[in-house]
Write a protein that holds these residues in place. Structure first.
Motif, short mmCIF file in Angstrom:
data_model
loop_
_atom_site.label_atom_id
_atom_site.label_comp_id
_atom_site.label_asym_id
_atom_site.label_seq_id
_atom_site.Cartn_x
_atom_site.Cartn_y
_atom_site.Cartn_z
N ASN A 316 0.83 -1.19 0.00
CA ASN A 316 0.00 0.00 0.00
C ASN A 316 0.87 1.25 0.00
N LYS A 318 -0.16 4.09 1.42
CA LYS A 318 -0.29 4.56 2.80
C LYS A 318 0.27 3.51 3.76
N GLY A 319 1.21 3.90 4.57
CA GLY A 319 1.69 3.02 5.63
C GLY A 319 2.80 2.06 5.23
N GLU A 322 5.18 4.50 2.32
CA GLU A 322 5.55 5.67 3.12
C GLU A 322 6.69 5.41 4.11
N ASP A 410 -3.96 -0.03 -2.23
CA ASP A 410 -4.65 1.25 -2.34
C ASP A 410 -4.30 2.04 -3.61
#
Ligand code: ZN
Length: 454
Positions: A316, A318-319, A322, A410
Motif C-alpha cells: 500500500n 499509505k503506511g 511511506e 490502495d
C-alpha cells in the motif's frame, strides 16, 4: 455434467479457429461443432483462451519490515478475475534455514486460501551441502524451478555458489531463474546518493542504471554456459540485458527470457512526479527510459521473449511505501499487477496490432506451461487437459482503477488505463468461477506439483 462453450473463437498456441468447446469432469473433453452439453454458455464474439499462467508472484511475503499487501486469498482472487488460473509464487529459504522449512511455510500460507491453482518456485539463499541434497527432494515435491539473487544482502549468492547451483540444475533437470542486478555495486550507488542528501524516490532508478542489470545478466549467462545449464533471466528490463542474452543465444545457449507488462507500458517518466507519489513505482528493476522500452517491444515482436509474468509484489502507498518517505532506500520494492496482466498486454500488444492473440497466448500460457513443467495439464485447449478456460470479450472495455480492483492495494500503476476487451468468464478445472466479470467461487485453488521443463 458437461458445459458447452458455444460460438466463440478458440485461441491457443496451436492457432485460432471458430469452434465450440466441451468441458466435462474438470477437463476439456472436445472441440468441434454440433456438440451438446448439459449447460450451454454463449461465447459469440468472444475469444476463448486457455487459463493464463503467472510464473512470477510474491504473495504474503515479509520484506523490508512489512508484509506484502496481497496474501494468497486476495492475490489469487485478483489473478482469477484477470483470467490467470495458475500462479507460481516464490517460496524463499531463510539464511540458516532449509528448503523444506521454506516450502512448509509457503504451503501454510497458501493451502486452502487460493481461488486459482498455485505452485511454488524455490529461492535458494543459503548454499551448503544440505541445501544441495534437498534440491532432489524439492523436485520430488513438485518444485522444479529455482531462483537465486545477485542482489539483496539477505538473499544473494556469490558467483561460486551460483555456479554450483547451476551445475545441480543439470543433475535434477531443473531450471534456475536469477534476479540480475549487481547488488553490492548498486548498494554503493545508493549509499553515495544518500550521503549526498538525495532521499526522494527519483533516486531509486538513478541508483539502478541499466549497466547494473546488463552486467549481472552477462555474468549469470557466462556461468550457465560454464555449467552447461539452461538459464532463466527473470524480469528483463533493459537493452543492455537483452544484448547479453542475444550473445549467449548466439553461442548456442538455452536462455529463457521473462519480462513483465510494466516494462512495456510504463517508463521512467513516472518518477518525475512531485512529492512522494513516485514511490508507487519503486520496483526492482525500475521502470526504464523509452529507448529500452522500444528495444523490449522489438524483442517481443521478434519472439526473443518467452514469458510475460507480473512480478506482483504489492504494498500500500499509505503506511507501507511511506516507510521510505525520508529515505528512498526504505521504500518496499514492488508493484501490484496480478489482476491486469492479460488485459493490459492484450490492449498494448494485440489490439494495437503489434502481435496476434495466438502469439500473446504463447507468452501468457503455453510457454510458461512448458517451462514450468505443467504442459501435460495446462497451457492449451487440447482435449484431456484441465478445463482452465478464459472467455474474453474484445468488444468490452474497462478503466483500470484502484477503486474497482480486487487487488488488496490502495493504488494500481495502471490507474486510468483503458483496456481493449475484458475477461468475462473463467473456468478453473471446469468450475465456473468468474461469471460476467464477477467472482462466484473462491477457495477452489489446488496445489500443482510440477514436472520437468520441456
Ligand atoms: Zn520478483
Amino acid at each position: 455434467m458437461t458445459t458447452l462453450i458455444r460460438g466463440g473463437t478458440l485461441v491457443d498456441g496451436a492457432g485460432e479457429r471458430r469452434a465450440d468447446l466441451l468441458l466435462e469432469d474438470g477437463r476439456i473433453a472436445a472441440e468441434g461443432t454440433n456438440l451438446a452439453g448439459d449447460t450451454v454458455l454463449d461465447a459469440s464474439g468472444c475469444l476463448v483462451f486457455p487459463g493464463f499462467i503467472d510464473g512470477h508472484t510474491h504473495l504474503d511475503m515479509p520484506v523490508s519490515g512489512t508484509v506484502t499487501a496481497d496474501d494468497f486469498r486476495t492475490g489469487s482472487e485478483a489473478a482469477l478475475l484477470g483470467g490467470t488460473t495458475l500462479l507460481i509464487d516464490f517460496a524463499t529459504q531463510d539464511k540458516g534455514g532449509t528448503l523444506a522449512q521454506a516450502l512448509a511455510v509457503w504451503h501454510s500460507r497458501a493451502d486452502g486460501r487460493c481461488a486459482c491453482d498455485y505452485g511454488f518456485h524455490m529461492a535458494v539463499t543459503d548454499w551448503n551441502e544440505h541445501t544441495r541434497r534437498e534440491l532432489h527432494e524439492m523436485a520430488d515435491a513438485g518444485v522444479t524451478s529455482f531462483k537465486a539473487y545477485y542482489a539483496y544482502d539477505t538473499l544473494m549468492l556469490s558467483d561460486p555458489e551460483m555456479y554450483d547451483l547451476l551445475c545441480e540444475m543439470r543433475e535434477i533437470g531443473g531450471i534456475l531463474g536469477v534476479h540480475c542486478e549487481n547488488g553490492p555495486v548498486l548498494d554503493r550507488l545508493r549509499a553515495q546518493a544518500a550521503a549526498a542528501g538525495h532521499t526522494d524516490p527519483s533516486w531509486h532508478p538513478r541508483t539502478r542504471p541499466s549497466i547494473i542489470e546488463g552486467e549481472a545478466v552477462g555474468r549469470f549467462l557466462r556461468l550457465a554456459e560454464l555449467a552447461g545449464a539452461p538459464a532463466w533471466v527473470v524480469h528483463l528490463s533493459t537493452a543492455d540485458g537483452l544484448s547479453e542474452i542475444r550473445a549467449a543465444r548466439a553461442r548456442g545457449q538455452r536462455v529463457i527470457v521473462e519480462s513483465c507488462p510494466q516494462y512495456f507500458t510504463l517508463d521512467e517518466s513516472v518518477y518525475d512526479v512531485p512529492d512522494f507519489e513516485a514511490a508507487k513505482y519503486v520496483c526492482s528493476p525500475p521502470l526504464r527510459p523509452l529507448s529500452d522500452q522500444r528495444m523490449l517491444w522489438g524483442a517481443l515482436e521478434q519472439g526473443e521473449i518467452d514469458i510475460l509474468s507480473t512480478d506482483h509484489c504489492s504494498f500500500n502507498f499509505k503506511g507501507q511505501k511511506e516507510l521510505g518517505r525520508d529515505d528512498f532506500r526504505l521504500i518496499p520494492n514492488g508493484m501490484p499487477g496480478i489482476e491486469h496482466r492479460p488485459t493490459v498486454m492484450y490492449t498494448a500488444a494485440v489490439a494495437s496490432g503489434r502481435m496476434t492473440a495466438v502469439e500473446l497466448v504463447r507468452l501468457l500460457a503455453e510457454n510458461p506451461a512448458k517451462l514450468f513443467g505443467v504442459w501435460e495439464r495446462k497451457g492449451s485447449l487440447t482435449p484431456g487437459k484441465d478445463a482452465d478456460v478464459v472467455i474474453y470479450d474484445p468488444r468490452a472495455s474497462q478503466t483500470i482503477s484502484a477503486q474497482t480492483q480486487r487487488q488488496n492495494c490502495d493504488y494500481t500503476p495502471y490507474e486510468g488505463f483503458r483496456t481493449a476487451g475484458a475477461v468475462r468468464d473463467v473456468f478453473l478445472r471446469g468450475i465456473h468461477a468468474v461469471q460476467g466479470g464477477k467472482l462466484m467461487e473462491t477457495g477452489c485453488g489446488q496445489y500443482v506439483a510440477r514436472g520437468k521443463m520441456r
